[in-house]
Design a protein around this motif. Structure first.
Motif, PDB file in Angstrom:
ATOM      1  N   CYS A  25      -4.527   1.973   3.421  1.00  0.00           N
ATOM      2  CA  CYS A  25      -3.559   1.491   4.680  1.00  0.00           C
ATOM      3  C   CYS A  25      -4.115   1.422   5.753  1.00  0.00           C
ATOM      4  O   CYS A  25      -3.713   1.032   6.860  1.00  0.00           O
ATOM      5  CB  CYS A  25      -2.582   2.538   4.359  1.00  0.00           C
ATOM      6  SG  CYS A  25      -2.524   4.132   5.007  1.00  0.00           S
ATOM      7  N   CYS A  63      -6.951  -2.673   7.685  1.00  0.00           N
ATOM      8  CA  CYS A  63      -6.566  -2.772   6.257  1.00  0.00           C
ATOM      9  C   CYS A  63      -7.508  -2.846   5.602  1.00  0.00           C
ATOM     10  O   CYS A  63      -8.531  -3.799   5.614  1.00  0.00           O
ATOM     11  CB  CYS A  63      -5.762  -4.035   6.198  1.00  0.00           C
ATOM     12  SG  CYS A  63      -3.677  -3.681   6.998  1.00  0.00           S
ATOM     13  N   CYS A  69      -6.460  -2.732   1.572  1.00  0.00           N
ATOM     14  CA  CYS A  69      -5.644  -2.659   0.541  1.00  0.00           C
ATOM     15  C   CYS A  69      -6.075  -3.442  -0.647  1.00  0.00           C
ATOM     16  O   CYS A  69      -6.312  -3.048  -1.839  1.00  0.00           O
ATOM     17  CB  CYS A  69      -4.351  -2.670   0.783  1.00  0.00           C
ATOM     18  SG  CYS A  69      -3.840  -4.559   1.305  1.00  0.00           S
ATOM     19  N   CYS A  71       0.954  -1.180  -0.187  1.00  0.00           N
ATOM     20  CA  CYS A  71       0.070  -0.061  -0.010  1.00  0.00           C
ATOM     21  C   CYS A  71       1.015   1.172  -0.016  1.00  0.00           C
ATOM     22  O   CYS A  71       0.391   2.353  -0.534  1.00  0.00           O
ATOM     23  CB  CYS A  71      -1.011  -0.144   1.256  1.00  0.00           C
ATOM     24  SG  CYS A  71      -0.176  -0.199   2.825  1.00  0.00           S
TER      25      CYS A  71
END
Lengths: 375, 258, 195, 278, 430
Positions: free
Chosen positions: A349, A172, A174, A129
């Motif tokens: 992120c 997270c 991503c 990321c």
């Protein structure tokens, strides 16, 4: 059936000492080496002397408004998740001198460029990321009519050692944003940490000739190693959070959604999200003088669209309310960024979620406003 | 050195600890250079030399706590082209404004000898509650670099670079890890104006708000989070009620956690 | 006086009546007259009964308010294509401003009483006239508001640091401490006297 | 990697040749590069002007684009930096970065009637376009300047407007909010002039510049008159720190006002005008 | 006709806070002499009630911007006294170090910028800078070194944020302290030179028979802990302070006069410390004193400037030693469960002993607070000095007397802001 590999995509294996030598070599070659290091309460990206500075055995627990270091029992060097701030600290420092000006005898002034550049940097432990974030900023600072030469130079010189994630944090997303967890491009060397009962090694793959050169002496990886490395990243694909980037484009079309008021009631307008966001690039300038007024300097400083000064035009600020400032931030990040740069400004992120003191979650807000059903 | 016309600087004191004017003397590296650019015309802590007004710049420390103060500050205003208040006392009433929340008579019922010798008001208030102020410099005490910056800007006719945003932005710029998120520490940083130099978070403690409320403080949201982190209502009340207790935003928030 | 058929043509050409039905036009023509004002002449005066309204065909008219001892304040100027006077439509049918010809003005005037009578008798005409008048009034109102906005920005700088705070301080002082200060002074002077 | 470009954040010193006071708070400066050379720009573009030690402001260029020998800026002193600019005298040096931003599409309007609608100091950024239009006068139908100011004393470029008004090939209509002194002209907002202007709405390009509220209403008046949105251009103001799309301050919806603007075609931004605190 | 002279110093300069002097002389005899403190009361002790005990050090620091450590530390120690906390050696060292920083800063300020101009016939240090810029630059550097210690440990010099009940929020790293070493070496040399310089000033010949009171510690020149001793022979733990000292309210001052119950007006500060703790001074300081012609007993209040300089030598050297031998503590502070109780703390502020007493409830909230700062205790002896000084200079002009009297007050480095905080006084006629 094993095929002979091409030389420039050498995949090698380093053990911990090998990684230490690798870092030592970087320092010897004149790089300032930045990598993860444990500060008192977090793993931050900072100058490191060697592999011993890496946060062995430290993990982190992250959720909205919450970060705690946790001991891991596997001794992993790269098991800490994500640091509080990304690599923009290094590539686009919070304070940069733009020029110094000195009054001339008899009127006028001379302009001196800022101090000569620092030595090139090497980054150890750049996540997928984060690579995406670097690419996003590179586009902002150089893609169109005017480039920022400082950023371009620092990035061009930087040596990037990426690390694949072996697991996802609770913050997270991503995978939704298509930026990770697999490291695909933009690195000089890609590391995958492999830990089992018998060994603790790093599968290292070169992404550039520069990276290949650094790995020349290393032991080639076996097909099993390569397979194991590919498997590591699979675990990180299991993610709690989701954000539909296509749907999020509709944020700009919903400037009057009641949710803006709801989020504004929670939002502190403290600017933390913008500061930790690895793609947020806004800056302001400060003019300073010496007391006599004979020498002046102009500095560029990180700025945040959450300040009222940010939108000040003579007479007052355009965005006085928290709702319009939050709206500006998330709309730009997920919606208008696409108009500007043909891609989203969010890399998934999750830092803005972790480091928001009250835990406002970009994925929840985007979903609520664009009516994606999740809440 | 030719005696060219230097702006006249005066430093005034009202109810305070003297720390903010001491900050001026703490500018060890800049003090002599500063006196080459300004003429110190009134600064009792540093000199017995007193020059008459009007003054180009007046720095005012301390809060208004006596009837005499009220007269004096009006006179200072009259004599000053630019009136800059320095510190939490002068901009918000200071720690002594805690009396504003109590019946001062309760304070007095305790033993003391001769109350008739003393003249004091029931409140401690900011300078701007009494006269117009050109610039308010925050902090308990002020930050010396900010103080120099304001003087410098006044001398050079530019806008002082004094941000009004949150302390968080300063923390992030300096790379300080957020105490509140990473350690669960109660911290007023998100509602406090930046400028101290990230002192408390840099020392592993939460910001206690000595620079007063930032430009648009959402104290209610922060208070909610502090409660969620395990602080009691009394803790929150006390947290907002210190050196800037009488600043509007902090006063209101502390009141709602009585 | 111009002949009715000529008036009809003028009405047809004037944007205000564009696309009007022929029958209704005839009704209007019956109340219309062609007029001319030299510079300085008044089309109507404030406070007077609003007997007419005008379609300005040429020239400029100042809509203004008289003030004793000083020149009149011009609120706005209206010109070719504009309407002057709408007080005839609103009770008590009294003009609220002066309308003064700034130049030679040619206008078509409409007799208010005549028109009102016809409008009451013929709701279609009434509606048609109202339909055309309301936007004019709305536009005029909007323009007047804009004019009040000081649209082109202040001439004096809005000192951000300097005025923002003192204003607040002033306001605050007036509200609280200034009054308290005054009380104190009083108490003090009393004390002095007593002592 | 390609060759790194010149840093757009570093200004170039210009020496002030002439300063003319236009209004009590507005002045026009003419300046030349200290190191010599030309300055080319397109009408509607702006520069970041740097006053030594004080700061920088975006100011539109108000001179004739055909004259590259001198750079002209008209500024209203409303803040710290513009006041410091006001204090500069001929011979003083200031820093210039630019030109930045989009331009009035004068050439694209060839063959049309051209209507300029200006309010207050908004006439300054339009002036280069008026010069350019007059340099190609034969390529246009009617050319009309509609200008509104607060009072007769606030009328910018008064002499020049008189001169233009004296031309047969240029119509100039001026209105003020408040008549003072011997003013015998129009009173009322500038949008009223739009209704009166004798141009062919179906074949008109209009350039509008002034405070945002004024532009909103002017555009509405033009539309009402029959001018299509894609024939209207406006010049937008937002906070700018860099002028070249790097600092992010001037964002307005999807646009960077500094490089996607300041001159926008109205159809692209009409909706943004309606969103509060955008 | 009687010769009446009234000498007024409306606002004292080069002292901290606001004070005034009023002298009435009739036929060559002092009729009235009041050293007044008109710094308005701030009610610290009143509003401390109900606060959490952990907040007290930071709040009381605001009593004084010049000696906040005296309050931070005195209050912390009083709380530790209640909780039964003993700090570890590294914490104790850090405490002494940060206090040395405050002494260096405060003494350098007073010696060079507030007091020395009196002896040189100058209005202030800026005039001194015109005569000898290098000297003032040295003074400023010395002062800055004190502030650097405060900043390194406490975050900032005025109202530092790093100190707390039980120790510190975060201990500085060895590397950070080491960075102070070179400057401190320079500071030791410079302070020795300072003793020499100020030792050469002209002193009015006045000898006073003071009853000195100071902290005493057998192994070190007492700064932040010890027992209290007096030249009249008392020796008692700080917890008994209030058994020996009482306070009196006089009409001309907003500050209470502290005075021992044995009737002898006591004198606190550098002279008291020097006279009572001479044996604990290090050799460098002793030698510097000797070279400047100071005997182990000094009773001339004007020589306090020399004594202050000697103390500068002492604390610069102490600070240097601590910096060189520092080991980072395992934990930056010592904690203990809250309980109700009463505790005492007393330290040597640069201008004399500063005493704290608190009672707290079981929930940690303050029940009662009592603080006796140094300047309040010195008011009595200051007036005695002033009488002597004025009497001795009656033949001089008013201006000259004024100057002498001011100088006599500045002998005490009075910290007037401190002196008033503890009044719980009625505002008049609400």
């Amino acid at each position: 059936m094993a095929k002979a590999k091409r030389d420039d995509v050498a995949v090698t294996v380093l053990d911990k000492d090998g990684l230490g030598d690798f870092i030592k070599n970087l320092r010897k070659s004149g790089y300032q080496v930045f990598g993860p290091r444990r500060d008192s309460d977090a793993v931050i990206y900072d100058l490191i002397d060697g592999a011993d500075d890496l946060p062995a055995g430290w993990g982190s627990e992250q959720k909205g408004g919450h970060y705690r270091l946790r001991r891991r029992d596997d001794g992993a060097l790269f098991g800490y998740g994500l640091g509080p701030q990304g690599w923009k600290r290094q590539l686009y420092p919070p304070r940069q001198k733009l020029f110094a000006a000195t009054r001339k005898e008899g009127g006028g002034f001379t302009l001196a460029p800022p101090a000569p550049p620092d030595p090139p940097m090497a980054f150890i432990g750049v996540r997928a990321c984060e690579l995406a974030a670097i690419a996003r900023q590179a586009k902002v600072f150089g893609d169109r009519d005017f480039a920022d030469p400082g950023y371009q130079r620092r990035l061009a010189e930087a040596l990037i050692v990426a690390v694949q994630c072996g697991e996802a944090l609770d913050t997270c997303f991503c995978a939704s944003m298509g930026t990770g967890p697999e490291v695909k491009a933009g690195f000089d060397v890609k590391l995958t940490e492999l830990i089992d009962e018998s060994r603790h090694v790093f599968v290292a793959e070169a992404g550039t000739p520069r990276g290949a050169k650094l790995l020349k002496a290393a032991k080639p990886a076996s097909p099993a190693d390569i397979k194991a490395a590919a498997q590591v990243v699979k675990n990180a694909e299991i993610q709690q959070k989701h954000l539909d980037p296509a749907a999020a484009r509709a944020l700009a079309a919903n400037p009057e959604h009641p949710r803006w008021d709801q989020v504004a009631a929670r939002c502190l307008t403290c600017g933390n999200c913008t500061m930790v966001c690895p793609t947020c690039f806004c800056t302001t300038v400060e003019d300073v003088t010496d007391l006599k007024g004979d020498n002046a300097e102009r500095w560029r400083k990180w700025d945040s669209c959450f300040t009222t000064d940010f939108s000040y035009i003579h007479g007052g600020a355009v965005r006085t309310e928290a709702r319009s400032r939050y709206r500006q931030w998330i709309t730009h990040k997920l919606s208008t960024w696409v108009d500007q740069f043909d891609e989203t400004g969010c890399v998934g992120c999750g830092r803005c979620i972790t480091w928001c003191p009250v835990g406002i979650d970009i994925t929840e807000e985007a979903a609520a406003i664009t009516g994606q059903g999740r809440n | 050195m030719s005696e060219r016309k230097r702006p006249k600087l005066a430093v005034w004191k009202f109810s305070s600890c003297d720390g903010c004017q001491l900050t001026l003397l703490d500018c060890e590296d800049e003090l002599l250079a500063l006196t080459e650019e300004v003429r110190i015309s009134y600064f009792l802590e540093a000199t017995r030399k007193v020059e008459k007004g009007p003054y180009d710049v007046s720095l005012v420390e301390g809060s208004i706590t006596t009837p005499h103060d009220i007269k004096a500050i009006r006179e200072v205003r009259k004599q000053s082209k630019l009136l800059i208040t320095i510190g939490a006392c002068a901009t918000a009433g200071g720690i002594q404004a805690l009396r504003n929340f109590k019946n001062v008579k309760d304070f007095i019922r305790t033993v003391y000898a001769h109350p008739e010798y003393i003249d004091t008001l029931t409140t401690s208030t900011a300078i701007s509650d009494h006269v117009p102020v050109d610039f308010e410099l925050r902090g308990c005490p002020v930050n010396k670099y900010q103080m120099l910056e304001v003087l410098n800007a006044a001398l050079n006719g530019r806008k002082p670079n004094i941000p009004r945003h949150s302390q968080c932005i300063e923390c992030k710029e300096s790379g300080t890890v957020c105490r509140m998120v990473a350690a669960g520490t109660a911290c007023l940083g998100p509602v406090t104006q930046a400028g101290c130099g990230t002192l408390c978070p840099g020392k592993d403690r939460g910001c206690y708000g000595c620079f007063g409320p930032m430009e648009t403080p959402n104290t209610a949201a922060l208070a909610g989070q502090l409660l969620a982190l395990g602080q009691t209502g009394r803790d929150v009340h006390r947290l907002f009620r210190t050196y800037n207790a009488n600043a509007d935003a902090f006063r209101k928030e502390s009141d709602s956690h009585g | 006086m111009v002949k009715p058929e000529n008036l009809g043509r003028i009405i047809d050409e004037h944007p205000f009546f564009q696309g009007i039905d022929a029958t209704l036009r005839e009704l209007l023509v019956g109340c219309a007259a062609n007029e001319r004002f030299d510079a300085g002449q008044f089309l109507f005066r404030q406070g007077q009964s609003a007997k007419k309204f005008f379609l300005i065909r040429a020239g400029t008219v100042a809509v203004e308010i008289d003030q004793p001892g000083r020149p009149p304040i011009i609120i706005e100027t209206i010109a070719e294509g504009d309407i002057a006077g709408w007080a005839w439509m609103v009770e008590p049918y009294q003009s609220t401003f002066d309308a003064r010809a700034m130049t030679l003005v040619r206008a078509l005037s409409f007799d208010a009483q005549c028109l009102r009578r016809k409008m009451e008798a013929d709701p279609a005409l009434g509606f048609e006239v109202m339909r055309r008048f309301v936007p004019v009034m709305a536009h005029r109102l909007a323009a007047a508001r804009l004019q009040m906005l000081d649209l082109y920005g202040p001439t004096k700088k809005p000192k951000p640091e300097k005025t923002a705070k003192p204003e607040k301080a002033e306001a605050k002082s007036k509200g609280r401490n200034r009054a308290a200060d005054a009380r104190l002074e009083k108490a003090e002077s009393k004390k002095k006297k007593d002592g | 990697m390609n060759v790194l470009p010149h840093d757009p954040m570093v200004p170039v010193p210009f020496r002030i040749e002439k300063v003319r006071r236009d209004l009590s708070d507005t002045f026009t400066m003419e300046m030349v590069p200290e190191a010599g050379g030309d300055f080319a720009f397109r009408p509607g573009q702006f520069n970041m002007l740097y006053v030594f030690g004080v700061g920088e402001v975006p100011i539109s260029i108000s001179g004739d684009p055909a004259d590259r020998s001198v750079l002209v800026h008209t500024t209203r002193a409303v803040g710290t930096v513009t006041e410091a600019l006001d204090a500069l005298k001929p011979g003083d040096v200031l820093g210039v970065r630019g030109p930045f931003g989009t331009a009035w599409p004068v050439e694209a309007a060839f063959g049309h009637d051209l209507v300029f609608v200006a309010g207050g100091v908004g006439l300054a950024p339009l002036r280069p376009a008026i010069y350019q239009a007059m340099a190609h006068r034969e390529r246009f139908g009617r050319v009309i300047v509609l200008y509104g100011a607060r009072t007769p004393e606030d009328i910018l470029y008064k002499k020049e407007l008189e001169r233009w008004r004296g031309r047969f090939d240029l119509d100039v209509l001026v209105t003020v909010d408040r008549a003072t002194g011997k003013w015998g002209g129009n009173v009322g907002v500038v949008t009223n002039l739009v209704a009166r202007g004798g141009f062919d709405p179906l074949n008109t390009a209009s350039f509008v510049c002034g405070p945002e509220v004024m532009m909103r209403y002017a555009a509405a008046a033009l539309e009402k008159k029959g001018v299509a949105r894609d024939n209207i251009w406006v010049s937008v103001e937002r906070n700018m720190k860099c002028g070249c799309g790097l600092c992010g301050h001037c964002q307005w919806g999807p646009h960077f006002t500094c490089k996607d603007g300041p001159v926008f075609r109205f159809d692209g931004i009409a909706d943004l005008f309606q969103i509060r605190e955008l | 006709m009687a010769d009446i002279r009234t000498i007024k110093v409306e606002a004292l300069a080069r002292v901290e806070g606001e004070g005034s002097l009023h002298v009435k002389i009739r036929d060559g005899v002092i009729k009235e002499l009041h050293f007044g403190i008109f710094e308005p009361p701030r009610f610290f002790e009143a509003f401390l009630r109900g606060r959490d005990f952990r907040e007290v050090p930071d709040i009381t620091a605001r009593i004084c911007g010049i000696c906040p450590i005296a309050y931070l530390m005195g209050a912390s120690q009083a709380m530790e006294d209640i909780l039964g906390i003993q700090v570890t050696k590294p914490i104790r060292d850090l405490r002494r170090l940060v206090y040395c920083g405050e002494w260096i800063e405060s003494h350098a300020l007073h010696v060079y910028m507030l007091h020395a101009p009196d002896f040189l016939g100058l209005a202030d240090a800026l005039e001194l800078a015109k005569v000898d810029r290098t000297l003032v630059e040295k003074a400023l550097r010395l002062k800055k070194i004190g502030n650097e210690i405060l900043e390194t440990i406490g975050g900032r010099a005025i109202h530092p944020v790093g100190l707390r009940v039980g120790g510190f929020y975060k201990a500085p790293s060895k590397r950070h302290l080491r960075a102070l070493e070179e400057n401190l070496k320079w500071a030791v040399e410079t302070s020795v030179a300072t003793v020499k310089l100020v030792g050469g000033f002209d002193f009015p010949d006045i000898q006073q028979d003071y009853n000195f009171m100071a902290l005493h510690h057998a192994d070190e020149y007492a700064i932040h802990e010890g027992r209290l001793i007096t030249s009249s022979g008392l020796d008692f733990p700080v917890a008994q302070f209030l058994d020996h000292v009482e306070e009196e309210h006089v009409p001309w001052s907003n500050a209470l006069h502290g005075k021992p119950k044995d009737g002898l007006a006591h004198h606190v500060g550098p002279l008291a410390r020097y006279n009572l703790n001479y044996a604990q001074l290090g050799n460098t300081a002793k030698e510097a004193a000797k070279d400047a012609g100071l005997s182990p007993v000094v009773r001339n209040p004007f020589q306090s400037i020399v004594v202050r300089a000697v103390e500068l030598v002492q604390v610069c050297e102490d600070a240097l030693k601590i910096v060189q031998n520092y080991t980072e503590p395992d934990a930056p502070y010592v904690d203990a469960p809250v309980k109700a109780g009463e505790g005492h703390g007393c330290t040597e502020a640069p201008r004399g002993i500063c005493y704290h007493r608190y009672r707290i409830h079981a929930d940690g909230s303050v029940q009662d607070a009592r603080i006796v700062p140094p300047t309040a205790q010195n008011q009595k002896v200051m007036e005695l000095d002033l009488r002597k000084v004025v009497q001795a200079n009656l033949d001089k002009s008013d201006d000259e007397i004024k100057w002498r009297a001011e100088q006599a007050i500045r002998n005490y480095d009075p910290c007037i802001s401190c002196a008033t905080h503890f009044l719980k006084l009625e505002m008049d006629r609400g």
